[in-house]
Design a protein around this motif. Structure first.
Motif, PDB file in Angstrom:
ATOM      1  N   ARG A  18      58.641  71.275  23.066  1.00 54.33           N
ATOM      2  CA  ARG A  18      57.724  70.672  22.074  1.00 54.33           C
ATOM      3  C   ARG A  18      56.793  71.577  21.502  1.00 54.33           C
ATOM      4  O   ARG A  18      56.569  72.741  21.824  1.00 54.33           O
ATOM      5  CB  ARG A  18      56.692  69.466  22.889  1.00 54.33           C
ATOM      6  N   GLU A 216      60.398  67.246  17.239  1.00 51.82           N
ATOM      7  CA  GLU A 216      61.004  66.175  17.610  1.00 51.82           C
ATOM      8  C   GLU A 216      62.363  65.955  17.060  1.00 51.82           C
ATOM      9  O   GLU A 216      63.410  65.539  17.672  1.00 51.82           O
ATOM     10  CB  GLU A 216      60.088  65.105  17.322  1.00 51.82           C
ATOM     11  N   ASP A 219      65.404  67.645  19.010  1.00 49.08           N
ATOM     12  CA  ASP A 219      65.233  67.105  20.415  1.00 49.08           C
ATOM     13  C   ASP A 219      66.161  65.799  20.283  1.00 49.08           C
ATOM     14  O   ASP A 219      65.584  64.962  20.061  1.00 49.08           O
ATOM     15  CB  ASP A 219      64.073  66.913  20.950  1.00 49.08           C
ATOM     16  N   ASN A 222      65.166  62.879  22.454  1.00 46.16           N
ATOM     17  CA  ASN A 222      64.229  61.901  21.569  1.00 46.16           C
ATOM     18  C   ASN A 222      65.041  61.244  20.367  1.00 46.16           C
ATOM     19  O   ASN A 222      64.803  60.008  20.484  1.00 46.16           O
ATOM     20  CB  ASN A 222      63.460  62.922  20.903  1.00 46.16           C
ATOM     21  N   GLU A 223      65.936  61.693  19.963  1.00 43.59           N
ATOM     22  CA  GLU A 223      66.955  61.111  18.880  1.00 43.59           C
ATOM     23  C   GLU A 223      67.515  59.861  19.456  1.00 43.59           C
ATOM     24  O   GLU A 223      67.471  58.778  19.130  1.00 43.59           O
ATOM     25  CB  GLU A 223      67.817  61.851  18.133  1.00 43.59           C
ATOM     26  N   GLN A 225      66.782  58.138  22.284  1.00 42.20           N
ATOM     27  CA  GLN A 225      65.809  57.087  22.583  1.00 42.20           C
ATOM     28  C   GLN A 225      65.259  56.489  21.247  1.00 42.20           C
ATOM     29  O   GLN A 225      65.055  55.008  21.296  1.00 42.20           O
ATOM     30  CB  GLN A 225      64.465  57.699  23.256  1.00 42.20           C
ATOM     31  N   ASN A 226      65.209  56.982  20.184  1.00 40.96           N
ATOM     32  CA  ASN A 226      64.771  56.662  18.805  1.00 40.96           C
ATOM     33  C   ASN A 226      65.980  55.605  18.598  1.00 40.96           C
ATOM     34  O   ASN A 226      65.397  54.257  18.126  1.00 40.96           O
ATOM     35  CB  ASN A 226      64.554  57.418  17.901  1.00 40.96           C
ATOM     36  N   ARG A 252      69.819  67.741  25.056  1.00 44.92           N
ATOM     37  CA  ARG A 252      68.803  68.168  24.230  1.00 44.92           C
ATOM     38  C   ARG A 252      69.495  68.870  22.913  1.00 44.92           C
ATOM     39  O   ARG A 252      69.027  68.348  21.815  1.00 44.92           O
ATOM     40  CB  ARG A 252      67.736  69.158  24.691  1.00 44.92           C
TER      41      ARG A 252
END
Length: 571
Positions: A18, A216, A219, A222-223, A225-226, A252
């Motif tokens: 992060r 973000e 990652d 994260n993508e 999960q989006n 990642r």
């Protein structure tokens, strides 16, 4: 011991998951030579541009040379790589910071770079997934099918037979981004206060927010999960498709997801050849954007043509969920308030909405701004829907930026980018498209339905002005809602009846009675016009059923004696 730990060099910035400005600064304090060489390279590229601006000012030719300088800055940002390409794209939505000629050119920034070698891409996959590529994928394309500034995509097939897209991040991307972000923040801290920018706060905070979003975006967990959250929001709306994530083959830096068979929405000729209706695709795109902003509050902030596909089934597929953002409930409510106040031409309350949304600081004196808003928006609201588009608002609104202390909050810069891009895609598919022809019916339906107390309050704001019922506004809302052939007035009428008969509806009941006899006359003409408008949707027998259904929501003790009781359920 403590002193020894403090004097030890920090871990490599490639390990940062992060964005952390403090850790990045600590890392480069131990490696000043890396920052120095990159800084010299950046300065060397910008040197000619800055001297050109100064020369234009000295020779009073700035206006004439703006287009030339805009092209020059676009080429410099492209040459500097991913971080600066992203900066340019972000600035392309900031009319409060950038002259109009520069905005137009920055919008042309392509999020593309030449592909990197397959050997590096496959090594990245194997390092991330800890298996040889040939054991993960049954097939993988010999060359990437797409290459962008942050990564590239291959087409492949799993051993289960499913076709997949394999997204691979560029090698050593994180160290490159952190170095550029470090230098940007360093320069912002030292020179930001000398720049004539209307930010409302420290420029370093802008850099930090940009860095957080960029981290973000790179990652891929994260993508993924989006993407799943976005799919959950639209699970009841099959017209919007989202690729499924294969988590067993993702990390990642590598993301494996369902392959979407379709064509990019810029390929309007493909839509014609596939016998698809471009207007339907436009409607899906606009309605899905409005639902993201006004219902879910979770929106796709980068819906450029490369991220939107039309499928052979007639649906629209969103891909690439790295750049997303969230609106809280208060912001969503204020956005709807702003729409209502704009429609009502209540510019004092609209100025207050701009304060709540962060476009104006709380201490701003809004009194001189109110007439300016009136000048800008009166023509727009008075125009026919067919002569209006979203870009009209942004162009006219940008005229206020230099005369009044408006600023564009970072979150709304993303929203503006999203909406302008969505409208650009729509215009590519249908050059005669006007965004309000699609969006007005949706907003009107939400207001008429009054699904929540907030929407009920806003509906009352629309229907009443200075204590008087606005018959014409009600007619306009219904007429606009009916332009969507899927609109059903029955559920709306049912909700309306339930509200009228509730305790909260007491004020509205009295106001409706007063409206019918307002100005000492019975408003039969208005009632007749309204009935002619809705009678096709509300047959008398249907209307009676709606009334009984609304009453059935209350207990028997609340029903008048003369009304029939709802039938008891059969056991």
């Amino acid at each position: 011991m403590q002193q020894q730990l403090m004097s030890s060099p920090p871990p490599a910035n490639s390990a940062l998951q992060r964005y952390d400005a403090r850790k990045i600064a600590s890392y480069y304090r131990w490696r000043p030579w890396k920052a120095l060489w990159r800084l010299i390279y950046i300065i060397s590229l910008f040197n000619g541009f800055i001297w050109g601006l100064l020369w234009d000012r000295w020779t009073h030719t700035s206006t004439a040379h703006y287009p030339q300088r805009a092209i020059q800055i676009r080429k410099i940002l492209t040459q500097l790589g991913p971080t600066f390409i992203k900066v340019g794209q972000a600035l392309s939505t900031r009319p409060d910071l950038i002259p109009k000629d520069f905005l137009t050119e920055l919008m042309l920034l392509q999020d593309q770079l030449p592909p990197f070698p397959n050997e590096q891409a496959f090594a990245q996959i194997e390092a991330e997934l800890r298996q040889p590529v040939r054991e993960i994928y049954q097939e993988i394309s010999a060359q990437p099918v797409a290459a962008a500034s942050l990564g590239q995509v291959y087409r492949g097939r799993l051993f289960t037979g499913e076709e997949v897209a394999i997204k691979v991040q560029r090698p050593n991307l994180r160290p490159k981004l952190t170095l550029d972000l470090y230098l940007m923040r360093w320069m912002a801290a030292r020179f930001g206060r000398f720049l004539p920018l209307n930010l409302g706060h420290d420029l370093t905070l802008i850099v930090d927010e940009f860095g957080t979003k960029l981290f973000e975006e790179i990652d891929y967990i994260n993508e993924g999960q989006n993407a799943e959250r976005f799919a959950e929001n639209f699970k009841e709306y099959p017209a919007v498709e989202v690729p499924r994530i294969h988590w067993a083959y993702s990390g990642r830096k590598v993301l494996t997801l369902q392959w979407i068979n379709g064509f990019k929405l810029t390929d309007s000729q493909c839509a014609v050849e596939a016998n698809m209706d471009p207007d339907r695709l436009v409607q899906i795109g606009v309605i899905s954007s409005l639902r993201q902003l006004l219902e879910f509050g979770f929106f796709h902030a980068d819906p450029h043509p490369g991220n939107l596909f039309a499928t052979s089934e007639g649906s629209m597929a969103y891909v690439d969920f790295g750049m997303m953002d969230q609106l809280d409930q208060t912001t969503k409510n204020t956005l709807v308030d702003a729409v209502v106040h704009l429609v009502n031409k209540d510019y004092e309350l609209l100025a207050t909405d701009f304060v709540k949304l962060g476009f104006l600081t709380p201490e701003t004196d809004i009194r001189p701004i109110i007439p300016a808003l009136e000048d800008v928006f009166d023509d727009i609201i008075g125009a026919k829907v067919g002569d209006f588009n979203f870009k009209t608002i942004t162009d006219r609104f940008s005229e206020l930026m230099y005369d009044y202390p408006f600023r564009v909050p970072a979150k709304f810069a993303l929203i503006i980018r999203s909406l302008v891009t969505q409208e650009g895609v729509a215009l590519c598919l249908n050059p005669d498209f006007k965004i309000l022809e699609v969006s007005y019916p949706y907003v009107a339906q939400r207001l008429l339905a009054g699904e929540t107390p907030d929407f009920q309050r806003r509906l009352l704001e629309v229907l009443f002005k200075d204590g008087k019922f606005q018959w014409q506004r009600l007619e306009n809302l219904i007429a606009i809602a009916q332009t969507d052939q899927s609109f059903d007035l029955i559920p709306t009428a049912r909700l309306g009846m339930q509200f009228l008969m509730s305790d909260e509806g007491d004020y509205l009941r009295r106001q409706v009675v007063l409206a019918l006899i307002e100005d000492d006359r019975l408003h039969t003409e208005e009632v007749e016009r309204l009935w002619n408008l809705i009678k096709g949707d509300l047959k008398p027998e249907k209307l009676f059923s709606v009334a009984l259904g609304a009453l059935a929501e209350f207990s028997d003790s609340n029903l008048p004696e003369w009304l029939p009781r709802p039938p008891l359920p059969v056991s």
